[in-house]
Design a protein around this motif. Structure first.
Motif, PDB file in Angstrom:
ATOM      1  N   ARG A  53      35.201   4.613  27.790  1.00  0.00           N
ATOM      2  CA  ARG A  53      36.528   4.267  27.285  1.00  0.00           C
ATOM      3  C   ARG A  53      37.032   2.940  27.841  1.00  0.00           C
ATOM      4  O   ARG A  53      36.299   1.980  27.936  1.00  0.00           O
ATOM      5  CB  ARG A  53      37.502   5.407  27.513  1.00  0.00           C
ATOM      6  N   THR A  54      38.304   2.918  28.198  1.00  0.00           N
ATOM      7  CA  THR A  54      39.000   1.682  28.522  1.00  0.00           C
ATOM      8  C   THR A  54      38.335   0.907  29.658  1.00  0.00           C
ATOM      9  O   THR A  54      38.115  -0.299  29.533  1.00  0.00           O
ATOM     10  CB  THR A  54      40.473   1.976  28.889  1.00  0.00           C
ATOM     11  N   ARG A  55      38.018   1.570  30.761  1.00  0.00           N
ATOM     12  CA  ARG A  55      37.412   0.850  31.895  1.00  0.00           C
ATOM     13  C   ARG A  55      36.106   0.192  31.495  1.00  0.00           C
ATOM     14  O   ARG A  55      35.813  -0.929  31.908  1.00  0.00           O
ATOM     15  CB  ARG A  55      37.173   1.795  33.073  1.00  0.00           C
ATOM     16  N   ARG A  56      35.327   0.867  30.695  1.00  0.00           N
ATOM     17  CA  ARG A  56      34.044   0.307  30.262  1.00  0.00           C
ATOM     18  C   ARG A  56      34.257  -0.948  29.424  1.00  0.00           C
ATOM     19  O   ARG A  56      33.623  -1.970  29.649  1.00  0.00           O
ATOM     20  CB  ARG A  56      33.267   1.346  29.471  1.00  0.00           C
ATOM     21  N   TYR A  57      35.165  -0.866  28.462  1.00  0.00           N
ATOM     22  CA  TYR A  57      35.390  -2.011  27.578  1.00  0.00           C
ATOM     23  C   TYR A  57      35.964  -3.208  28.333  1.00  0.00           C
ATOM     24  O   TYR A  57      35.539  -4.343  28.127  1.00  0.00           O
ATOM     25  CB  TYR A  57      36.310  -1.623  26.423  1.00  0.00           C
ATOM     26  N   VAL A  58      36.905  -2.957  29.217  1.00  0.00           N
ATOM     27  CA  VAL A  58      37.479  -4.043  30.006  1.00  0.00           C
ATOM     28  C   VAL A  58      36.426  -4.610  30.960  1.00  0.00           C
ATOM     29  O   VAL A  58      36.346  -5.824  31.153  1.00  0.00           O
ATOM     30  CB  VAL A  58      38.742  -3.575  30.761  1.00  0.00           C
ATOM     31  N   GLY A  59      35.602  -3.754  31.541  1.00  0.00           N
ATOM     32  CA  GLY A  59      34.534  -4.217  32.426  1.00  0.00           C
ATOM     33  C   GLY A  59      33.556  -5.132  31.710  1.00  0.00           C
ATOM     34  O   GLY A  59      33.191  -6.190  32.225  1.00  0.00           O
ATOM     35  N   VAL A  60      33.145  -4.741  30.520  1.00  0.00           N
ATOM     36  CA  VAL A  60      32.228  -5.576  29.738  1.00  0.00           C
ATOM     37  C   VAL A  60      32.913  -6.887  29.349  1.00  0.00           C
ATOM     38  O   VAL A  60      32.309  -7.967  29.419  1.00  0.00           O
ATOM     39  CB  VAL A  60      31.712  -4.813  28.494  1.00  0.00           C
ATOM     40  N   LEU A  61      34.185  -6.817  28.975  1.00  0.00           N
ATOM     41  CA  LEU A  61      34.932  -8.017  28.599  1.00  0.00           C
ATOM     42  C   LEU A  61      35.027  -8.992  29.768  1.00  0.00           C
ATOM     43  O   LEU A  61      34.746 -10.189  29.612  1.00  0.00           O
ATOM     44  CB  LEU A  61      36.333  -7.635  28.112  1.00  0.00           C
ATOM     45  N   LEU A  62      35.400  -8.497  30.945  1.00  0.00           N
ATOM     46  CA  LEU A  62      35.501  -9.376  32.110  1.00  0.00           C
ATOM     47  C   LEU A  62      34.141  -9.937  32.507  1.00  0.00           C
ATOM     48  O   LEU A  62      34.029 -11.117  32.874  1.00  0.00           O
ATOM     49  CB  LEU A  62      36.134  -8.632  33.289  1.00  0.00           C
ATOM     50  N   GLY A  63      33.104  -9.108  32.448  1.00  0.00           N
ATOM     51  CA  GLY A  63      31.762  -9.592  32.779  1.00  0.00           C
ATOM     52  C   GLY A  63      31.294 -10.670  31.820  1.00  0.00           C
ATOM     53  O   GLY A  63      30.758 -11.703  32.240  1.00  0.00           O
ATOM     54  N   ALA A  64      31.509 -10.447  30.538  1.00  0.00           N
ATOM     55  CA  ALA A  64      31.107 -11.445  29.537  1.00  0.00           C
ATOM     56  C   ALA A  64      31.906 -12.733  29.700  1.00  0.00           C
ATOM     57  O   ALA A  64      31.349 -13.836  29.579  1.00  0.00           O
ATOM     58  CB  ALA A  64      31.289 -10.879  28.130  1.00  0.00           C
ATOM     59  N   PHE A  65      33.194 -12.598  29.981  1.00  0.00           N
ATOM     60  CA  PHE A  65      34.014 -13.792  30.202  1.00  0.00           C
ATOM     61  C   PHE A  65      33.531 -14.570  31.413  1.00  0.00           C
ATOM     62  O   PHE A  65      33.451 -15.801  31.380  1.00  0.00           O
ATOM     63  CB  PHE A  65      35.489 -13.410  30.353  1.00  0.00           C
ATOM     64  N   ALA A  66      33.207 -13.866  32.498  1.00  0.00           N
ATOM     65  CA  ALA A  66      32.735 -14.546  33.716  1.00  0.00           C
ATOM     66  C   ALA A  66      31.418 -15.273  33.465  1.00  0.00           C
ATOM     67  O   ALA A  66      31.205 -16.381  33.974  1.00  0.00           O
ATOM     68  CB  ALA A  66      32.573 -13.543  34.852  1.00  0.00           C
ATOM     69  N   LEU A  67      30.539 -14.654  32.695  1.00  0.00           N
ATOM     70  CA  LEU A  67      29.222 -15.251  32.438  1.00  0.00           C
ATOM     71  C   LEU A  67      29.263 -16.369  31.402  1.00  0.00           C
ATOM     72  O   LEU A  67      28.619 -17.402  31.575  1.00  0.00           O
ATOM     73  CB  LEU A  67      28.233 -14.183  31.987  1.00  0.00           C
ATOM     74  N   ALA A  68      29.994 -16.162  30.309  1.00  0.00           N
ATOM     75  CA  ALA A  68      29.940 -17.113  29.193  1.00  0.00           C
ATOM     76  C   ALA A  68      31.245 -17.858  28.959  1.00  0.00           C
ATOM     77  O   ALA A  68      31.230 -19.036  28.604  1.00  0.00           O
ATOM     78  CB  ALA A  68      29.538 -16.380  27.912  1.00  0.00           C
ATOM     79  N   GLY A  69      32.373 -17.190  29.150  1.00  0.00           N
ATOM     80  CA  GLY A  69      33.656 -17.811  28.842  1.00  0.00           C
ATOM     81  C   GLY A  69      34.155 -18.770  29.902  1.00  0.00           C
ATOM     82  O   GLY A  69      34.629 -19.864  29.586  1.00  0.00           O
ATOM     83  N   TYR A  70      34.068 -18.388  31.162  1.00  0.00           N
ATOM     84  CA  TYR A  70      34.596 -19.229  32.230  1.00  0.00           C
ATOM     85  C   TYR A  70      33.918 -20.600  32.282  1.00  0.00           C
ATOM     86  O   TYR A  70      34.605 -21.610  32.448  1.00  0.00           O
ATOM     87  CB  TYR A  70      34.495 -18.518  33.579  1.00  0.00           C
ATOM     88  N   PRO A  71      32.608 -20.668  32.134  1.00  0.00           N
ATOM     89  CA  PRO A  71      31.982 -22.007  32.128  1.00  0.00           C
ATOM     90  C   PRO A  71      32.463 -22.889  30.977  1.00  0.00           C
ATOM     91  O   PRO A  71      32.468 -24.114  31.095  1.00  0.00           O
ATOM     92  CB  PRO A  71      30.486 -21.709  31.985  1.00  0.00           C
ATOM     93  N   LEU A  72      32.904 -22.278  29.883  1.00  0.00           N
ATOM     94  CA  LEU A  72      33.382 -23.058  28.745  1.00  0.00           C
ATOM     95  C   LEU A  72      34.757 -23.671  28.969  1.00  0.00           C
ATOM     96  O   LEU A  72      35.168 -24.555  28.222  1.00  0.00           O
ATOM     97  CB  LEU A  72      33.413 -22.192  27.486  1.00  0.00           C
ATOM     98  N   LEU A  73      35.486 -23.196  29.982  1.00  0.00           N
ATOM     99  CA  LEU A  73      36.800 -23.760  30.251  1.00  0.00           C
ATOM    100  C   LEU A  73      36.724 -25.245  30.577  1.00  0.00           C
ATOM    101  O   LEU A  73      37.604 -26.005  30.187  1.00  0.00           O
ATOM    102  CB  LEU A  73      37.484 -23.005  31.398  1.00  0.00           C
ATOM    103  N   ALA A  74      35.695 -25.659  31.288  1.00  0.00           N
ATOM    104  CA  ALA A  74      35.576 -27.072  31.670  1.00  0.00           C
ATOM    105  C   ALA A  74      35.536 -27.980  30.443  1.00  0.00           C
ATOM    106  O   ALA A  74      36.387 -28.866  30.315  1.00  0.00           O
ATOM    107  CB  ALA A  74      34.356 -27.293  32.563  1.00  0.00           C
ATOM    108  N   PRO A  75      34.590 -27.806  29.517  1.00  0.00           N
ATOM    109  CA  PRO A  75      34.590 -28.715  28.365  1.00  0.00           C
ATOM    110  C   PRO A  75      35.812 -28.526  27.455  1.00  0.00           C
ATOM    111  O   PRO A  75      36.289 -29.492  26.858  1.00  0.00           O
ATOM    112  CB  PRO A  75      33.293 -28.386  27.632  1.00  0.00           C
TER     113      PRO A  75
END
Length: 164
Positions: A53-75
């Protein structure tokens, strides 16, 4: 555990401490987090992953953001790719990714691993805010999202009364 030790040593101790005196005090806390991961996850095998449920979805979202989204903030913010913050190298995406990882874990012992990444998100947000950087809201928002997911409880469903 290895990533927390690496970020604490290579980023905070070797680089950040040269421009921010507080990093000398924060780097050992990253080492403590690494030791906790090693003890709880490695030696005692107390991290199991089967959240739903909720914890799983938020966990995956935060993990994906840390891996792929955060590096995109620079450009996206006009900085060169060389300035991108990468999970396992820079503390912000490492802390956010760890929050996501821990949201996927089951059991109370996983909660012992939450304070350091949560505190880093607050400290980083305050530092970035003091520097008047646009993305200062990102680490604290990730921490708030993680805490919300931990305490989120679904509302009880209404049950039909017998005979009615």
């Amino acid at each position: 555990a290895i990533l927390w030790a690496f970020v604490g040593w290579s980023f905070l101790w070797q680089r950040y401490a040269t421009i921010n005196w507080a990093a000398v005090y924060v780097a050992p806390i990253f080492g403590l987090q690494a030791a906790l991961f090693l003890i709880l996850g490695g030696l005692f095998d107390r991290l199991t992953f089967d959240q739903r449920r909720t914890r799983r979805y938020v966990g995956v979202l935060l993990g994906a953001f840390a891996l792929a989204g955060y590096p995109l903030l620079a450009p996206l913010l006009g900085r060169p790719w060389a300035g991108a913050e990468i999970f396992g190298i820079a503390p912000d995406p490492t802390a956010i990714g760890t929050l996501g990882f821990l949201l996927l874990a089951r059991g109370r012992l996983a909660l012992l691993l939450l304070p350091v990444p949560l505190l880093w998100c607050l400290l980083s947000g305050a530092t970035l805010w003091a520097m008047d950087v646009w993305e200062a809201w990102v680490p604290p928002a990730a921490g708030l999202l993680a805490v919300t997911a931990i305490f989120w409880r679904r509302a009880p469903t209404a049950r039909a009364l017998p005979g009615g």
